[in-house]
Design a protein around this motif. Sequence first.
Motif, PDB file in Angstrom:
ATOM      1  N   PHE A 297       0.862  -1.182   0.000  1.00 18.13           N
ATOM      2  CA  PHE A 297       0.000   0.000   0.000  1.00 18.13           C
ATOM      3  C   PHE A 297       0.898   1.231   0.000  1.00 18.13           C
ATOM      4  N   ILE A 298       0.315   2.365  -0.333  1.00 17.27           N
ATOM      5  CA  ILE A 298       1.073   3.626  -0.320  1.00 17.27           C
ATOM      6  C   ILE A 298       0.265   4.674   0.425  1.00 17.27           C
ATOM      7  N   LEU A 299       0.921   5.344   1.346  1.00 22.60           N
ATOM      8  CA  LEU A 299       0.333   6.465   2.066  1.00 22.60           C
ATOM      9  C   LEU A 299       0.680   7.740   1.314  1.00 22.60           C
ATOM     10  N   PHE A 300      -0.287   8.612   1.141  1.00 22.23           N
ATOM     11  CA  PHE A 300       0.024   9.887   0.481  1.00 22.23           C
ATOM     12  C   PHE A 300      -0.788  11.023   1.078  1.00 22.23           C
ATOM     13  N   ARG A 301      -0.211  12.223   0.944  1.00 20.81           N
ATOM     14  CA  ARG A 301      -0.837  13.419   1.519  1.00 20.81           C
ATOM     15  C   ARG A 301      -1.177  14.372   0.397  1.00 20.81           C
ATOM     16  N   LEU A 302      -2.316  15.029   0.516  1.00 20.05           N
ATOM     17  CA  LEU A 302      -2.694  16.047  -0.458  1.00 20.05           C
ATOM     18  C   LEU A 302      -3.442  17.155   0.265  1.00 20.05           C
ATOM     19  N   PRO A 303      -3.757  18.243  -0.437  1.00 14.62           N
ATOM     20  CA  PRO A 303      -4.298  19.402   0.284  1.00 14.62           C
ATOM     21  C   PRO A 303      -5.636  19.143   0.993  1.00 14.62           C
ATOM     22  N   ASP A 304      -6.541  18.401   0.379  1.00 14.48           N
ATOM     23  CA  ASP A 304      -7.841  18.170   1.021  1.00 14.48           C
ATOM     24  C   ASP A 304      -8.232  16.694   0.889  1.00 14.48           C
ATOM     25  N   ALA A 305      -7.744  15.904   1.843  1.00 12.99           N
ATOM     26  CA  ALA A 305      -7.917  14.450   1.750  1.00 12.99           C
ATOM     27  C   ALA A 305      -9.383  14.037   1.803  1.00 12.99           C
ATOM     28  N   ALA A 306     -10.144  14.654   2.680  1.00  9.07           N
ATOM     29  CA  ALA A 306     -11.541  14.246   2.853  1.00  9.07           C
ATOM     30  C   ALA A 306     -12.318  14.438   1.548  1.00  9.07           C
ATOM     31  N   LYS A 307     -12.059  15.574   0.894  1.00 14.14           N
ATOM     32  CA  LYS A 307     -12.773  15.883  -0.343  1.00 14.14           C
ATOM     33  C   LYS A 307     -12.403  14.891  -1.448  1.00 14.14           C
ATOM     34  N   VAL A 308     -11.106  14.611  -1.576  1.00 13.11           N
ATOM     35  CA  VAL A 308     -10.651  13.672  -2.608  1.00 13.11           C
ATOM     36  C   VAL A 308     -11.162  12.256  -2.307  1.00 13.11           C
ATOM     37  N   PHE A 309     -11.127  11.873  -1.039  1.00 12.51           N
ATOM     38  CA  PHE A 309     -11.626  10.547  -0.658  1.00 12.51           C
ATOM     39  C   PHE A 309     -13.089  10.374  -1.081  1.00 12.51           C
ATOM     40  N   THR A 310     -13.907  11.378  -0.781  1.00 14.96           N
ATOM     41  CA  THR A 310     -15.325  11.317  -1.139  1.00 14.96           C
ATOM     42  C   THR A 310     -15.510  11.320  -2.649  1.00 14.96           C
ATOM     43  N   GLY A 311     -14.697  12.137  -3.331  1.00 16.35           N
ATOM     44  CA  GLY A 311     -14.773  12.195  -4.790  1.00 16.35           C
ATOM     45  C   GLY A 311     -14.423  10.855  -5.429  1.00 16.35           C
ATOM     46  N   LEU A 312     -13.368  10.220  -4.914  1.00 14.40           N
ATOM     47  CA  LEU A 312     -12.970   8.910  -5.438  1.00 14.40           C
ATOM     48  C   LEU A 312     -14.083   7.890  -5.211  1.00 14.40           C
ATOM     49  N   LYS A 313     -14.682   7.955  -4.047  1.00 14.68           N
ATOM     50  CA  LYS A 313     -15.748   7.017  -3.704  1.00 14.68           C
ATOM     51  C   LYS A 313     -16.926   7.184  -4.669  1.00 14.68           C
ATOM     52  N   ARG A 314     -17.244   8.416  -4.969  1.00 17.31           N
ATOM     53  CA  ARG A 314     -18.326   8.696  -5.919  1.00 17.31           C
ATOM     54  C   ARG A 314     -17.981   8.117  -7.290  1.00 17.31           C
ATOM     55  N   ARG A 315     -16.693   8.065  -7.596  1.00 16.52           N
ATOM     56  CA  ARG A 315     -16.250   7.481  -8.876  1.00 16.52           C
ATOM     57  C   ARG A 315     -16.023   5.966  -8.783  1.00 16.52           C
ATOM     58  N   GLY A 316     -16.415   5.376  -7.667  1.00 11.90           N
ATOM     59  CA  GLY A 316     -16.355   3.916  -7.567  1.00 11.90           C
ATOM     60  C   GLY A 316     -15.022   3.355  -7.086  1.00 11.90           C
ATOM     61  N   ILE A 317     -14.181   4.220  -6.499  1.00  9.59           N
ATOM     62  CA  ILE A 317     -12.870   3.760  -6.007  1.00  9.59           C
ATOM     63  C   ILE A 317     -12.846   3.890  -4.487  1.00  9.59           C
ATOM     64  N   LEU A 318     -12.666   2.769  -3.818  1.00 11.19           N
ATOM     65  CA  LEU A 318     -12.629   2.800  -2.351  1.00 11.19           C
ATOM     66  C   LEU A 318     -11.191   2.652  -1.858  1.00 11.19           C
ATOM     67  N   ILE A 319     -10.681   3.717  -1.210  1.00 11.63           N
ATOM     68  CA  ILE A 319      -9.384   3.619  -0.540  1.00 11.63           C
ATOM     69  C   ILE A 319      -9.630   3.931   0.940  1.00 11.63           C
ATOM     70  N   LYS A 320      -8.608   4.280   1.682  1.00 13.08           N
ATOM     71  CA  LYS A 320      -8.783   4.524   3.116  1.00 13.08           C
ATOM     72  C   LYS A 320      -8.440   5.972   3.445  1.00 13.08           C
ATOM     73  N   ASN A 321      -9.361   6.623   4.125  1.00 10.14           N
ATOM     74  CA  ASN A 321      -9.122   7.984   4.595  1.00 10.14           C
ATOM     75  C   ASN A 321      -8.558   7.940   6.003  1.00 10.14           C
ATOM     76  N   LEU A 322      -7.346   8.437   6.189  1.00 10.00           N
ATOM     77  CA  LEU A 322      -6.710   8.391   7.514  1.00 10.00           C
ATOM     78  C   LEU A 322      -6.748   9.747   8.208  1.00 10.00           C
ATOM     79  N   HIS A 323      -7.297  10.741   7.526  1.00  9.99           N
ATOM     80  CA  HIS A 323      -7.377  12.076   8.114  1.00  9.99           C
ATOM     81  C   HIS A 323      -8.228  12.016   9.384  1.00  9.99           C
ATOM     82  N   GLY A 324      -7.695  12.590  10.451  1.00 13.93           N
ATOM     83  CA  GLY A 324      -8.446  12.576  11.705  1.00 13.93           C
ATOM     84  C   GLY A 324      -8.060  11.425  12.613  1.00 13.93           C
ATOM     85  N   GLY A 325      -7.351  10.432  12.069  1.00 15.15           N
ATOM     86  CA  GLY A 325      -6.944   9.282  12.883  1.00 15.15           C
ATOM     87  C   GLY A 325      -5.792   9.608  13.829  1.00 15.15           C
TER      88      GLY A 325
END
Length: 358
Positions: A297-325
């Motif tokens: 697996f690869i951990l990566f950081r970007l400016p707005d993780a929550a937004k990208v995570f939700t966007g990916l999910k809407r596009r049918g891609i499930l990864i793991k959001n670690l923001h807030g952990g």
Amino acid sequence: MTPDQLIRPEIQRLSAYHVADATGMVKLDAMENPYLLPDDLRAELAVKLGEAAINRYPDPHAAAVQNALRQAFSIDPGYAVMLGNGSDELIQIVASALAKPGATLLSVEPSFVMYRMIAEFTGLRYVGVPLRPDFSLDEAAMLDAIEREQPELVFLAYPNNPTGNVFERAAIERILAAAPGLVVIDEAYHAFAGGLSFIADLARFDNLVLLRTVSKLGLAGLRLGYMVGKPGWIKEFDKIRLPYNINVLTQVAAKFALDHVAVLEHQAGLLVEERARLMSALSALHGVQAFPSDANFILFRLPDAAKVFTGLKRRGILIKNLHGGHPLLDNCLRVTVGAPLENDAFLAALRNELELDN
Ligand SMILES: *Cc1c(COP(=O)(O)O)cnc(C)c1O
């Protein structure tokens, strides 16, 4: 009498381990191997499963599986092996065995969340020592914490989850030398770490035991983890293992798969190649910081993780959001290395999400 009067308060405060619904998604959230066994092997396995004596209790020691593991991973006959229903169960067994009143489990943060959860389950006091911002081990802080807390139990994941890196070997050796209690090195991602391991160090350190699992190697559905250590440790832990923890179907399937371990290792090799491709693709994206990984697996950081995570999910891609952990994981996401087409789908969706941002 109601649950809140009877259930231990620390259990009431916990939330259950959350597993996201992945129906219909490209599933890159849980470090699973994307590949099944080849068709001919699956057909052979189907016959063996059909013949399995599911009317009988399983072999309580799963001797055939133990032997297959010893063969597949060249485990020295001088060490004992104990099997768990996933290595999660083995973590729980070790913790239960060492949970004297007031005893302490020490680990690093961020790391595998089950260490902390199982400390809570078993009544151990939990101490987490923060990693450095680059996720390397803060050796001085670890040695201080060991001196101060005198932990009965230290857990270190090697490579670490969710960060993907391996800690400096010499620092771990000094931790092993300084620890007054047992040190468990959890090598769940061994298959992807290019041979890095502490298995040979079992000979040098009496306070070391090793955890491994076949989950990340393509057999997550079987639930099979194993512990390797000096017989004196394993003999005690084995007393609190529930008698038939490895079921008949898992024993048959695991023995079969391990007899063909070269197939699994070939798949792991493909994933290591894909990891390199994914790593360079992620690193080339503007605004994305990808952290080096020795795992699948690869951990990566970007400016707005929550937004990208939700966007990916809407596009049918499930990864793991670690923001807030954990504060060190601010705006971090973790993607499991999948098959080439899955990784392409992930990268395409990510590029689209990032363009929307600009
Ligand atoms: C996935 C994982 C485990 C759990 O493995 P199972 O054998 O599936 O229970 C243990 N340790 C680490 C660090 C992991 O990432």
